[in-house]
Design a protein around this motif. Structure first.
Motif: not given
Length: 278
Positions: A27-46
């Motif tokens: 369920k989690l990995r099938s949602l593209r929006s979830t990974w976009i959220g993690y990716g954007v968050t990682a970029l902003v935090v770093i």
């Protein structure tokens, strides 16, 4: 019901917990929006952390010799390894991502299908908590590790970087990494109880950030309540040169706050769906 139907129903295997974990992972990995959220968050935090370190690098020559010596002595390199701004962004984002793991299912109605297929609701929610915790723990470790390596590499060019073996460095990385799964679990617990997107997001912001900032160290009861929040526990754990104004507390106490929040959030997630209509 015929004897054949009864036999087939009795022969139907129960869902194993490993199967439930695998289903939640799908369920989690099938949602593209979830990974976009993690990716954007990682970029902003770093980006926040690296930007702060680069700012120090850029204007290093403007500091006098005394300030440069105090920079390392006061533990500022570790302050820049994971900044307050970066932690704030990560807490908000991970609280929201954790909440969406359950609120999204309530919004679409797929939670009814899940509980119809697996009536053992507590097992379903426990599997969801395991998956959310595992994914966000990896995320937190990645973000904290990259932030530390990148910021200290930048500062090291001015002779101000520290290594992971220096006093307090490992604690800063671990405390910052664990902040991700903790906030995600809190969001998941709130989503399980509130079940509405807007209400859950507001509650997450209030619990994770607003409440710790409202409480002060001026009075004993307020200081104790403040120390019991995740944000202030993180601040205590990453503080290298710690000086309490009124009511000091220990690193062990801050780790205890981390543990209590994790257990409480997981328990609310598992118990919150029991005997409630969908």
């Amino acid at each position: 019901m015929t004897a054949t139907a009864v036999h087939l129903q009795a022969a139907e295997p129960r869902s194993r917990f490993g199967d439930l974990v695998a289903a939640e992972w799908i369920k989690l990995r099938s949602l593209r929006s979830t990974w976009i959220g993690y990716g954007v968050t990682a970029l902003v935090v770093i980006g926040f952390n690296v930007g702060t370190a680069y700012d120090t690098y850029k204007y290093w020559s403007e500091q006098n010799a005394g300030h440069r010596a105090d920079f390392v002595r006061a533990g500022i390199p570790l302050d820049e390894a994971f900044t307050v701004n970066a932690a704030t962004v990560m807490m908000l984002a991970l609280g929201a991502l954790g909440a969406m793991a359950i609120v999204g299912e309530y919004a679409t109605g797929t939670i009814r299908t899940t509980f119809a297929a697996v009536p053992a609701r507590r097992s379903v929610m426990a599997a969801k908590a395991v998956v959310v915790t595992a994914v966000t723990a990896v995320f937190g470790a990645f973000v904290a590790g990259v932030s530390f390596a990148a910021t200290q590499a930048i500062l090291d060019q001015r002779g101000a970087g520290v290594s992971l073996g220096d006093p307090g460095a490992l604690r800063v990385v671990v405390a910052s990494a664990l902040l991700a799964p903790l906030c995600a679990l809190v969001g998941l617990a709130l989503g399980t109880v509130i079940r509405q997107t807007a209400g859950t997001m507001i509650a997450s912001v209030l619990v994770l950030l607003v409440l710790p900032m409202v409480l002060t160290d001026g009075r004993h009861w307020s200081a104790v309540a403040s120390h019991d929040t995740l944000y202030q526990a993180w601040r205590r754990l990453v503080a290298v040169d710690y000086h309490a104004l009124h009511y000091p507390w220990t690193i062990g106490g801050a780790w205890t706050v981390y543990a209590v929040w994790a257990v409480a959030a997981a328990a609310i997630t598992v118990v919150g769906v029991h005997r409630r209509d969908q």
